[in-house]
Design a protein around this motif. Sequence first.
Motif, PDB file in Angstrom:
ATOM      1  N   ILE A  89       0.979  -1.274   0.034  1.00 24.85           N
ATOM      2  CA  ILE A  89       0.246   0.236   0.199  1.00 24.85           C
ATOM      3  C   ILE A  89       0.949   1.088   0.161  1.00 24.85           C
ATOM      4  CG2 ILE A  89      -1.242   1.052   0.895  1.00 24.85           C
ATOM      5  CD1 ILE A  89      -2.657  -1.279   2.671  1.00 24.85           C
ATOM      6  N   SER A  90       1.521   1.131   1.119  1.00 24.18           N
ATOM      7  CA  SER A  90       2.878   2.116   0.549  1.00 24.18           C
ATOM      8  C   SER A  90       3.477   2.567  -0.230  1.00 24.18           C
ATOM      9  CB  SER A  90       3.469   2.706   2.569  1.00 24.18           C
ATOM     10  OG  SER A  90       4.277   1.452   2.187  1.00 24.18           O
ATOM     11  N   ALA A  91       3.919   1.500  -0.746  1.00 33.19           N
ATOM     12  CA  ALA A  91       4.468   1.937  -1.968  1.00 33.19           C
ATOM     13  C   ALA A  91       4.244   2.583  -2.726  1.00 33.19           C
ATOM     14  CB  ALA A  91       5.155   0.293  -2.893  1.00 33.19           C
ATOM     15  N   SER A  92       2.913   1.824  -3.478  1.00 36.50           N
ATOM     16  CA  SER A  92       2.078   1.998  -4.542  1.00 36.50           C
ATOM     17  C   SER A  92       1.547   3.280  -4.112  1.00 36.50           C
ATOM     18  CB  SER A  92       0.437   1.381  -4.601  1.00 36.50           C
ATOM     19  OG  SER A  92      -0.530   1.702  -3.545  1.00 36.50           O
ATOM     20  N   LEU A  93       1.224   4.404  -2.901  1.00 35.78           N
ATOM     21  CA  LEU A  93       0.933   5.792  -2.467  1.00 35.78           C
ATOM     22  C   LEU A  93       2.358   6.659  -2.875  1.00 35.78           C
ATOM     23  CD1 LEU A  93      -1.574   5.091   0.395  1.00 35.78           C
ATOM     24  CD2 LEU A  93      -2.332   5.127  -1.933  1.00 35.78           C
ATOM     25  N   GLY A  94       3.380   5.461  -2.875  1.00 35.99           N
ATOM     26  CA  GLY A  94       3.817   6.450  -2.693  1.00 35.99           C
ATOM     27  C   GLY A  94       4.506   7.144  -1.127  1.00 35.99           C
ATOM     28  N   LEU A  95       3.796   6.706  -0.375  1.00 34.01           N
ATOM     29  CA  LEU A  95       4.451   6.714   0.996  1.00 34.01           C
ATOM     30  C   LEU A  95       5.472   6.242   1.602  1.00 34.01           C
ATOM     31  CD1 LEU A  95       2.885   8.168   3.057  1.00 34.01           C
ATOM     32  CD2 LEU A  95       2.281   5.930   4.111  1.00 34.01           C
ATOM     33  N   PRO A  96       6.497   7.244   1.989  1.00 37.13           N
ATOM     34  CA  PRO A  96       7.940   6.830   2.566  1.00 37.13           C
ATOM     35  C   PRO A  96       7.807   6.059   3.815  1.00 37.13           C
ATOM     36  CG  PRO A  96       7.348   9.431   2.927  1.00 37.13           C
ATOM     37  CD  PRO A  96       6.733   8.741   2.646  1.00 37.13           C
ATOM     38  N   ALA A  97       8.285   4.780   3.978  1.00 37.97           N
ATOM     39  CA  ALA A  97       8.802   3.390   4.284  1.00 37.97           C
ATOM     40  C   ALA A  97       8.279   3.948   5.792  1.00 37.97           C
ATOM     41  CB  ALA A  97       9.861   2.350   4.061  1.00 37.97           C
ATOM     42  N   GLN A  98       9.129   4.779   6.194  1.00 36.45           N
ATOM     43  CA  GLN A  98       9.105   5.460   7.732  1.00 36.45           C
ATOM     44  C   GLN A  98       8.039   5.659   7.978  1.00 36.45           C
ATOM     45  OE1 GLN A  98      11.233   6.471   5.175  1.00 36.45           O
ATOM     46  NE2 GLN A  98      11.334   8.913   5.991  1.00 36.45           N
ATOM     47  N   SER A  99       6.843   6.186   7.025  1.00 34.49           N
ATOM     48  CA  SER A  99       5.694   6.668   7.437  1.00 34.49           C
ATOM     49  C   SER A  99       4.661   5.941   7.183  1.00 34.49           C
ATOM     50  CB  SER A  99       4.825   8.460   6.214  1.00 34.49           C
ATOM     51  OG  SER A  99       5.893   9.589   6.900  1.00 34.49           O
ATOM     52  N   ALA A 100       4.786   4.830   6.859  1.00 37.90           N
ATOM     53  CA  ALA A 100       3.536   3.449   5.938  1.00 37.90           C
ATOM     54  C   ALA A 100       2.893   3.046   7.637  1.00 37.90           C
ATOM     55  CB  ALA A 100       4.140   2.398   5.630  1.00 37.90           C
ATOM     56  N   GLY A 101       3.682   3.043   8.661  1.00 36.12           N
ATOM     57  CA  GLY A 101       2.682   2.522   9.886  1.00 36.12           C
ATOM     58  C   GLY A 101       1.586   3.282  10.323  1.00 36.12           C
ATOM     59  N   LEU A 102       1.967   4.597   9.093  1.00 37.21           N
ATOM     60  CA  LEU A 102       0.113   5.255   9.763  1.00 37.21           C
ATOM     61  C   LEU A 102      -0.868   4.594   9.253  1.00 37.21           C
ATOM     62  CD1 LEU A 102       1.718   8.933   9.416  1.00 37.21           C
ATOM     63  CD2 LEU A 102       1.374   8.098  11.071  1.00 37.21           C
ATOM     64  N   ILE A 103      -0.621   4.200   8.102  1.00 38.00           N
ATOM     65  CA  ILE A 103      -1.804   3.887   7.771  1.00 38.00           C
ATOM     66  C   ILE A 103      -3.075   2.793   8.300  1.00 38.00           C
ATOM     67  CG2 ILE A 103      -2.859   1.769   5.793  1.00 38.00           C
ATOM     68  CD1 ILE A 103      -0.436   2.878   4.506  1.00 38.00           C
ATOM     69  N   VAL A 104      -1.708   2.229   9.189  1.00 38.94           N
ATOM     70  CA  VAL A 104      -2.804   1.541  10.484  1.00 38.94           C
ATOM     71  C   VAL A 104      -2.795   2.102  11.936  1.00 38.94           C
ATOM     72  CG1 VAL A 104      -2.502  -0.488  12.044  1.00 38.94           C
ATOM     73  CG2 VAL A 104      -1.425  -0.688   9.641  1.00 38.94           C
ATOM     74  N   THR A 105      -2.056   3.020  12.232  1.00 38.48           N
ATOM     75  CA  THR A 105      -2.326   3.730  13.088  1.00 38.48           C
ATOM     76  C   THR A 105      -3.202   4.542  13.358  1.00 38.48           C
ATOM     77  OG1 THR A 105       0.085   3.870  13.831  1.00 38.48           O
ATOM     78  CG2 THR A 105      -1.279   5.636  14.974  1.00 38.48           C
ATOM     79  N   LEU A 106      -3.706   5.157  12.016  1.00 42.01           N
ATOM     80  CA  LEU A 106      -4.752   6.093  11.640  1.00 42.01           C
ATOM     81  C   LEU A 106      -6.154   5.344  11.901  1.00 42.01           C
ATOM     82  CD1 LEU A 106      -3.139   9.251   8.926  1.00 42.01           C
ATOM     83  CD2 LEU A 106      -3.750   9.359  12.078  1.00 42.01           C
ATOM     84  N   THR A 107      -6.044   4.261  11.455  1.00 41.14           N
ATOM     85  CA  THR A 107      -7.351   3.067  11.208  1.00 41.14           C
ATOM     86  C   THR A 107      -7.548   2.923  12.671  1.00 41.14           C
ATOM     87  OG1 THR A 107      -6.689   2.182   9.477  1.00 41.14           O
ATOM     88  CG2 THR A 107      -8.290   1.339  10.004  1.00 41.14           C
ATOM     89  N   GLN A 108      -6.869   2.672  13.430  1.00 40.02           N
ATOM     90  CA  GLN A 108      -7.460   2.406  15.083  1.00 40.02           C
ATOM     91  C   GLN A 108      -7.411   3.129  15.763  1.00 40.02           C
ATOM     92  OE1 GLN A 108      -7.380  -0.807  16.188  1.00 40.02           O
ATOM     93  NE2 GLN A 108      -7.092  -1.618  13.784  1.00 40.02           N
ATOM     94  N   ILE A 109      -7.016   4.776  15.469  1.00 42.86           N
ATOM     95  CA  ILE A 109      -8.114   5.631  15.865  1.00 42.86           C
ATOM     96  C   ILE A 109      -8.705   5.881  15.973  1.00 42.86           C
ATOM     97  CG2 ILE A 109      -7.375   8.508  16.178  1.00 42.86           C
ATOM     98  CD1 ILE A 109      -4.296   7.653  16.018  1.00 42.86           C
TER      99      ILE A 109
END
Length: 163
Positions: A45-65
């Motif tokens: 997901i992060s690669a397809s969006l061009g999201l930096p690897a160090q920010s990839a965890g935000l996807i899961v974190t924001l879903t849980q938030i």
Amino acid sequence: MPRADTTPATGTRAAMPTWLVLLIATACAVVVANLYYSQPLIGEISASLGLPAQSAGLIVTLTQIGYGVGLLLVVPLGDLYENRTPVTVLLAAETVVLIAAALVTAPIVFLVISALIGLAAVAVQVLVPFTSHYAPEHQRGRVIGTVMGGLTIGIMLARLPRA
């Protein structure tokens, strides 16, 4: 006057049809799985969006938030409104944000949508008491067990490792 879901002779509620219990359990499984689908796919997901690897965890974190915010602010609305309305609104919202997640290509927008996916996924926390309320007393344990089983299956199947 007896309620529409009661039998006139005894005043007890009619049994919930098996197909309805299975439909609600399936809805719980599908909705709750949306909280966890991104975890094994985070790299793709992060690669397809061009999201930096160090920010990839935000996807899961924001879903849980988003889910936490929904538990805090949305689920209590079930005490103010008849549960059908919040369930309908939340399921419709979940559908819309999932479609948006599939179409968006901007990382920031996807992160916002991830939070909204979590927020709308609290539909399962409204479906369980909704089901409990409508299940007749003699059937309530089995019905809630089936619905919670669907919820658990949704969590487990969403986290299967991808080949």
